[in-house]
Design a protein around this motif. Structure first.
Motif, PDB file in Angstrom:
ATOM      1  N   THR A 144       0.830  -1.206   0.000  1.00 35.61           N
ATOM      2  CA  THR A 144       0.000   0.000   0.000  1.00 35.61           C
ATOM      3  C   THR A 144       0.863   1.253   0.000  1.00 35.61           C
ATOM      4  OG1 THR A 144      -1.782  -1.143   1.168  1.00 35.61           O
ATOM      5  CG2 THR A 144      -1.790   1.258   1.263  1.00 35.61           C
ATOM      6  N   ALA A 145       1.917   1.274   0.806  1.00 34.78           N
ATOM      7  CA  ALA A 145       2.794   2.439   0.868  1.00 34.78           C
ATOM      8  C   ALA A 145       3.496   2.671  -0.461  1.00 34.78           C
ATOM      9  CB  ALA A 145       3.815   2.259   1.980  1.00 34.78           C
ATOM     10  N   LEU A 146       3.990   1.605  -1.073  1.00 32.33           N
ATOM     11  CA  LEU A 146       4.677   1.741  -2.364  1.00 32.33           C
ATOM     12  C   LEU A 146       3.727   2.245  -3.439  1.00 32.33           C
ATOM     13  CD1 LEU A 146       6.810  -1.542  -2.302  1.00 32.33           C
ATOM     14  CD2 LEU A 146       7.637   0.803  -1.994  1.00 32.33           C
ATOM     15  N   LYS A 147       2.490   1.746  -3.410  1.00 28.30           N
ATOM     16  CA  LYS A 147       1.513   2.160  -4.412  1.00 28.30           C
ATOM     17  C   LYS A 147       1.063   3.598  -4.203  1.00 28.30           C
ATOM     18  CE  LYS A 147      -2.615   0.462  -4.092  1.00 28.30           C
ATOM     19  NZ  LYS A 147      -3.773  -0.475  -4.125  1.00 28.30           N
ATOM     20  N   GLN A 148       0.831   3.975  -2.950  1.00 27.79           N
ATOM     21  CA  GLN A 148       0.316   5.306  -2.656  1.00 27.79           C
ATOM     22  C   GLN A 148       1.382   6.394  -2.765  1.00 27.79           C
ATOM     23  OE1 GLN A 148      -2.770   6.040  -2.367  1.00 27.79           O
ATOM     24  NE2 GLN A 148      -3.569   3.948  -2.241  1.00 27.79           N
ATOM     25  N   GLN A 149       2.653   6.025  -2.764  1.00 31.24           N
ATOM     26  CA  GLN A 149       3.718   7.012  -2.853  1.00 31.24           C
ATOM     27  C   GLN A 149       3.606   7.852  -4.120  1.00 31.24           C
ATOM     28  OE1 GLN A 149       7.584   5.300  -2.439  1.00 31.24           O
ATOM     29  NE2 GLN A 149       8.663   7.250  -2.507  1.00 31.24           N
ATOM     30  N   ALA A 150       3.070   7.272  -5.164  1.00 35.37           N
ATOM     31  CA  ALA A 150       2.903   8.020  -6.413  1.00 35.37           C
ATOM     32  C   ALA A 150       1.845   9.106  -6.290  1.00 35.37           C
ATOM     33  CB  ALA A 150       2.530   7.055  -7.544  1.00 35.37           C
ATOM     34  N   ASN A 151       0.999   9.030  -5.269  1.00 39.42           N
ATOM     35  CA  ASN A 151      -0.100   9.980  -5.108  1.00 39.42           C
ATOM     36  C   ASN A 151       0.228  11.109  -4.133  1.00 39.42           C
ATOM     37  OD1 ASN A 151      -1.680   8.317  -6.779  1.00 39.42           O
ATOM     38  ND2 ASN A 151      -2.220   7.020  -5.044  1.00 39.42           N
ATOM     39  N   GLY A 152       1.418  11.147  -3.581  1.00 43.32           N
ATOM     40  CA  GLY A 152       1.786  12.226  -2.665  1.00 43.32           C
ATOM     41  C   GLY A 152       2.643  11.725  -1.523  1.00 43.32           C
ATOM     42  N   ARG A 153       2.735  12.529  -0.489  1.00 46.10           N
ATOM     43  CA  ARG A 153       3.510  12.150   0.688  1.00 46.10           C
ATOM     44  C   ARG A 153       2.760  11.097   1.502  1.00 46.10           C
ATOM     45  NH1 ARG A 153       3.481  17.569   1.009  1.00 46.10           N
ATOM     46  NH2 ARG A 153       5.347  18.645   0.280  1.00 46.10           N
ATOM     47  N   VAL A 154       3.480  10.071   1.919  1.00 52.08           N
ATOM     48  CA  VAL A 154       2.880   8.981   2.691  1.00 52.08           C
ATOM     49  C   VAL A 154       3.506   8.982   4.081  1.00 52.08           C
ATOM     50  CG1 VAL A 154       2.522   6.496   2.873  1.00 52.08           C
ATOM     51  CG2 VAL A 154       2.496   7.604   0.615  1.00 52.08           C
ATOM     52  N   LEU A 155       2.667   9.110   5.093  1.00 51.69           N
ATOM     53  CA  LEU A 155       3.115   9.021   6.483  1.00 51.69           C
ATOM     54  C   LEU A 155       2.566   7.730   7.073  1.00 51.69           C
ATOM     55  CD1 LEU A 155       4.457  10.304   9.013  1.00 51.69           C
ATOM     56  CD2 LEU A 155       2.227  11.328   9.527  1.00 51.69           C
ATOM     57  N   ILE A 156       3.470   6.864   7.547  1.00 53.27           N
ATOM     58  CA  ILE A 156       3.080   5.608   8.187  1.00 53.27           C
ATOM     59  C   ILE A 156       3.246   5.775   9.689  1.00 53.27           C
ATOM     60  CG2 ILE A 156       3.545   3.144   8.395  1.00 53.27           C
ATOM     61  CD1 ILE A 156       4.754   3.260   5.575  1.00 53.27           C
ATOM     62  N   ILE A 157       2.183   5.563  10.437  1.00 55.71           N
ATOM     63  CA  ILE A 157       2.222   5.642  11.892  1.00 55.71           C
ATOM     64  C   ILE A 157       2.110   4.234  12.447  1.00 55.71           C
ATOM     65  CG2 ILE A 157       1.192   6.617  13.966  1.00 55.71           C
ATOM     66  CD1 ILE A 157       2.359   8.707  12.197  1.00 55.71           C
ATOM     67  N   THR A 158       3.079   3.854  13.281  1.00 49.50           N
ATOM     68  CA  THR A 158       3.109   2.510  13.850  1.00 49.50           C
ATOM     69  C   THR A 158       3.330   2.614  15.360  1.00 49.50           C
ATOM     70  OG1 THR A 158       4.112   0.292  13.568  1.00 49.50           O
ATOM     71  CG2 THR A 158       5.600   2.189  13.521  1.00 49.50           C
ATOM     72  N   PRO A 159       2.840   1.654  16.151  1.00 50.03           N
ATOM     73  CA  PRO A 159       2.866   1.840  17.610  1.00 50.03           C
ATOM     74  C   PRO A 159       4.214   1.624  18.289  1.00 50.03           C
ATOM     75  CG  PRO A 159       1.795  -0.231  17.056  1.00 50.03           C
ATOM     76  CD  PRO A 159       2.048   0.473  15.771  1.00 50.03           C
ATOM     77  N   TRP A 160       5.122   0.846  17.673  1.00 48.95           N
ATOM     78  CA  TRP A 160       6.348   0.459  18.365  1.00 48.95           C
ATOM     79  C   TRP A 160       7.592   0.818  17.570  1.00 48.95           C
ATOM     80  CZ3 TRP A 160       4.041  -5.050  19.138  1.00 48.95           C
ATOM     81  CH2 TRP A 160       3.092  -5.013  20.167  1.00 48.95           C
ATOM     82  N   GLN A 161       8.672   1.127  18.272  1.00 44.85           N
ATOM     83  CA  GLN A 161       9.934   1.459  17.629  1.00 44.85           C
ATOM     84  C   GLN A 161      10.473   0.292  16.812  1.00 44.85           C
ATOM     85  OE1 GLN A 161      12.671   2.879  20.577  1.00 44.85           O
ATOM     86  NE2 GLN A 161      11.427   4.645  21.128  1.00 44.85           N
ATOM     87  N   SER A 162      10.281  -0.939  17.286  1.00 41.96           N
ATOM     88  CA  SER A 162      10.759  -2.100  16.540  1.00 41.96           C
ATOM     89  C   SER A 162      10.062  -2.209  15.191  1.00 41.96           C
ATOM     90  CB  SER A 162      10.536  -3.381  17.349  1.00 41.96           C
ATOM     91  OG  SER A 162       9.158  -3.551  17.659  1.00 41.96           O
ATOM     92  N   ARG A 163       8.802  -1.810  15.122  1.00 45.48           N
ATOM     93  CA  ARG A 163       8.077  -1.833  13.851  1.00 45.48           C
ATOM     94  C   ARG A 163       8.656  -0.787  12.891  1.00 45.48           C
ATOM     95  NH1 ARG A 163       2.437  -3.136  14.980  1.00 45.48           N
ATOM     96  NH2 ARG A 163       2.453  -5.041  16.242  1.00 45.48           N
ATOM     97  N   VAL A 164       9.041   0.381  13.440  1.00 44.13           N
ATOM     98  CA  VAL A 164       9.652   1.407  12.598  1.00 44.13           C
ATOM     99  C   VAL A 164      10.898   0.847  11.920  1.00 44.13           C
ATOM    100  CG1 VAL A 164      10.815   3.659  12.579  1.00 44.13           C
ATOM    101  CG2 VAL A 164       8.755   3.337  13.954  1.00 44.13           C
ATOM    102  N   ALA A 165      11.755   0.166  12.703  1.00 42.28           N
ATOM    103  CA  ALA A 165      12.992  -0.404  12.156  1.00 42.28           C
ATOM    104  C   ALA A 165      12.685  -1.450  11.087  1.00 42.28           C
ATOM    105  CB  ALA A 165      13.821  -1.011  13.277  1.00 42.28           C
ATOM    106  N   TYR A 166      11.680  -2.302  11.332  1.00 37.13           N
ATOM    107  CA  TYR A 166      11.329  -3.338  10.358  1.00 37.13           C
ATOM    108  C   TYR A 166      10.832  -2.713   9.054  1.00 37.13           C
ATOM    109  CZ  TYR A 166       8.461  -6.828   8.006  1.00 37.13           C
ATOM    110  OH  TYR A 166       7.889  -7.644   7.060  1.00 37.13           O
ATOM    111  N   LEU A 167       9.933  -1.748   9.149  1.00 35.30           N
ATOM    112  CA  LEU A 167       9.383  -1.132   7.945  1.00 35.30           C
ATOM    113  C   LEU A 167      10.443  -0.324   7.199  1.00 35.30           C
ATOM    114  CD1 LEU A 167       5.910  -0.069   9.357  1.00 35.30           C
ATOM    115  CD2 LEU A 167       6.352  -1.856   7.664  1.00 35.30           C
ATOM    116  N   GLN A 168      11.366   0.291   7.937  1.00 34.49           N
ATOM    117  CA  GLN A 168      12.463   0.993   7.269  1.00 34.49           C
ATOM    118  C   GLN A 168      13.262   0.034   6.400  1.00 34.49           C
ATOM    119  OE1 GLN A 168      13.976   3.308  10.983  1.00 34.49           O
ATOM    120  NE2 GLN A 168      14.878   4.311   9.200  1.00 34.49           N
ATOM    121  N   SER A 169      13.518  -1.150   6.920  1.00 43.33           N
ATOM    122  CA  SER A 169      14.311  -2.124   6.162  1.00 43.33           C
ATOM    123  C   SER A 169      13.588  -2.607   4.916  1.00 43.33           C
ATOM    124  CB  SER A 169      14.659  -3.322   7.055  1.00 43.33           C
ATOM    125  OG  SER A 169      13.493  -4.079   7.377  1.00 43.33           O
ATOM    126  N   ARG A 170      12.250  -2.593   4.940  1.00 45.79           N
ATOM    127  CA  ARG A 170      11.480  -3.067   3.787  1.00 45.79           C
ATOM    128  C   ARG A 170      11.183  -1.961   2.789  1.00 45.79           C
ATOM    129  NH1 ARG A 170       9.332  -8.193   4.434  1.00 45.79           N
ATOM    130  NH2 ARG A 170       9.019  -7.926   2.192  1.00 45.79           N
TER     131      ARG A 170
END
Length: 580
Positions: A144-170
């Motif tokens: 979803t993030a990759l697809k929506q990036q073409a439509n503007g700025r995408v902000l992903i909000i996640t509850p935990w710092q470990s999730r931030v690190a995982y999503l950054q890697s992907r």
């Protein structure tokens, strides 16, 4: 020209704007500028521009306004409304968002934010998906993030710092957490604003940046960690996103979770959810089914033997930390309590540690009551369980984790996952929310098992084990949520009813009459007070009051009516814990 600004400093509730006169240069609503304030310069957000001011004879004049950056015009309004719902000053809210502004600012005037709103007009503004795999697949977060990036700025909000690190890697994009240094955080969100098609991942502290985003994606919106419940200001990232959606008609919000929250029953029905069908084996505790490893049944031991023989990794979720859950005398039942807060202390072999305030103390040599030295009368902890498991399976890859470690660790593919006690996986919570937290946590772990093709072993007491398989089906989830709603409705707890929590600090007397007189609303109900238990001795004692407004009042009306109580204590309009 006069400007009204929100200063970026902590200020008492009731302080909103400060006026300045601009004699030269330009200024716009949403500009973050530097202003003189109490013999120094601080950042401030322009919220209004007018040719006149009620304080024209007192204001400070500014020539050539020093601009830091241009934010959208909606940001001041979002700041004001978030502060209103958090019962803090807008200045305190802005200060929490901005953190520290770098001392050295760029020389050039900041650019106006580029906007690019070419998102498909036929798609709804607010979408909700409840998936077994929140990250992969057509509706998963990554795609979803990759697809929506073409439509503007995408902000992903996640509850935990470990999730931030995982999503950054992907997604190969920047992340913003509380551990991000102030200078790095400044650069990250400046770069996000400068890129019309960027992606940024943040925990709740970055939720205010949804004012600058075109698409907001929420990871697991049912998670309580979106609420800042301890520090001031007590805001909820989900509330900020809802306010922004009202202020910005072009904003798109996409929620991707596993379990619909109890709040969805306000609409009278449960949204579509995918059934979770893990390879699962349920093991009830029995005296005849014990194994060579404490806290594990004979059947679970056999599963570990099979996994070890097959070379599969074994991950054990055990909610009790340390060597043992309590330092308890086997002879007289005495147990060690924390000197700071009165909570029972866990045994960590070399020392005792409080599970609430983390205070440490030496282990007692003997029981002060009976002088006994046997402190084994308590549940085994993670450390001891790890030793026993490794001793029985020396060649196996085994990790025993508590709730925190489990939430931050990745799950190996095709592994064996073991829950040692189902009743404990919801974490510490009050009785009124215990079932809700347990169901949500169990579904999250079941989804992990499905996504990694792992086998899940669930231990516990028979009464609870009989229920848990149904929680994984849409019909079973609807049934348990309806029962939870009825219970909350009977006892007038959220989300069936509005409840406002008032925390009164360092006052022992009952203030019920004072609250009633100050509030002056006969249709409100006041319950309490209840003392907050197990607090550290260094903190002032607290009392909890519950304020129940009539159901016909909106959240905005409730916030307006309780402002008169701000001087009595801390007000929480949307509490996730009711008695602490």
């Amino acid at each position: 020209m006069f400007i009204s600004v929100i200063p970026g400093v902590k200020m008492p509730y009731g302080h909103s704007f400060f006026d300045y006169q601009v004699t030269e240069g330009t200024a716009h609503i949403g500009d973050l500028i530097m202003v003189p304030f109490r013999q120094k310069k601080i950042p401030a957000l322009i919220s209004n521009i007018s040719p006149v001011s009620d304080y024209a004879d007192k204001v400070i004049s500014i020539s050539q306004v020093q601009k830091i950056i241009k934010f959208p015009e909606i940001l001041p309004s979002i700041c004001l409304k978030t502060a209103q719902f958090s019962l803090v000053s807008p200045a305190t809210m802005l200060n929490a968002w901005l953190r520290k502004i770098p001392k050295k600012l760029p020389d050039q005037e900041p650019h106006v934010l580029p906007r690019n709103l070419h998102w498909p007009k036929n798609e709804p503004r607010h979408q909700k998906f409840y998936l077994a795999n929140r990250y992969l697949g057509d509706h998963g977060l990554i795609q979803t993030a990759l697809k929506q990036q073409a439509n503007g700025r995408v902000l992903i909000i996640t509850p935990w710092q470990s999730r931030v690190a995982y999503l950054q890697s992907r997604l190969n994009c920047p992340g913003l957490t509380s551990k991000t240094a102030d200078g790095a955080a400044w650069k990250i969100w400046n770069d996000f604003l400068a890129n019309p098609h960027g992606v940024l991942i943040a925990t709740r502290l970055g939720a205010w940046l949804c004012s600058c985003a075109d698409i907001v994606i929420m990871d697991e919106p049912e998670n309580d960690d979106y609420k800042q419940d301890e520090l001031t200001p007590r805001y909820d990232a989900r509330t900020i996103i809802e306010i922004t959606k009202q202020e910005n008609p072009a904003l798109r919000v996409i929620e991707i979770g596993t379990t619909p929250s109890l709040n969805v029953l306000k609409s009278g029905q449960l949204p579509a959810t995918e059934p979770l069908e893990p390879d699962m084996n349920i093991q009830a505790f029995s005296s005849a089914g014990r194994s060579a490893i404490s806290s594990l049944t004979a059947a679970t031991y056999l599963e570990m033997q099979n996994a070890s023989a097959d070379g599969r990794k074994i991950r054990v979720l055990h909610a009790v930390g340390g060597s043992r859950g309590r330092i308890r005398c086997a002879d007289c039942d005495w147990f060690l309590t924390c000197e700071r807060c009165g909570t029972g202390m866990n045994n960590y072999t070399q020392y005792a540690q409080c599970k609430k305030c983390n205070a440490k103390t030496p282990l007692p040599a003997s029981c002060p009551n009976c002088q006994g030295s046997n402190f084994s009368k308590s549940m085994i902890g993670c450390d001891e369980l790890q030793k026993q498991a490794q001793k029985n399976f020396p060649d196996a890859d085994i990790k025993v984790m508590d709730l925190h470690d489990w939430s931050t660790a990745s799950t190996p593919a095709a592994s064996l996952l073991i829950i040692t006690e189902l009743a404990f996986i919801g974490g510490w919570t009050e009785d009124i929310r215990k079932k809700e937290r347990l169901v949500t946590a169990f579904r999250r772990i079941a989804a992990q098992a499905v996504n990694t093709r792992s086998r899940l072993i669930v231990q516990g007491h028979e009464a609870l084990l009989d229920q848990c398989p149904s929680w994984l089906t849409p019909d079973g989830l609807l049934k348990v949520w309806k029962q939870e709603w009825q219970d909350r409705d009977s006892f007038h707890f959220p989300p069936a009813h509005q409840l406002i929590k008032l925390i009164v600090i360092n006052r022992q007397q009952d203030l019920t009459d004072t609250i009633k007189q100050t509030l002056n609303r006969p249709d409100w109900q006041i319950n309490g007070p209840w003392p907050v238990e197990n607090m550290t001795k260094t903190r002032n004692p607290r009392l909890i009051y519950h304020l129940l407004p009539p159901d016909y009042l909106t959240k905005e009306q409730v916030a307006e009516q309780v402002t008169c109580l701000v001087k009595l204590g801390i007000i929480d309009l949307d509490p996730i814990a009711f008695f602490c």
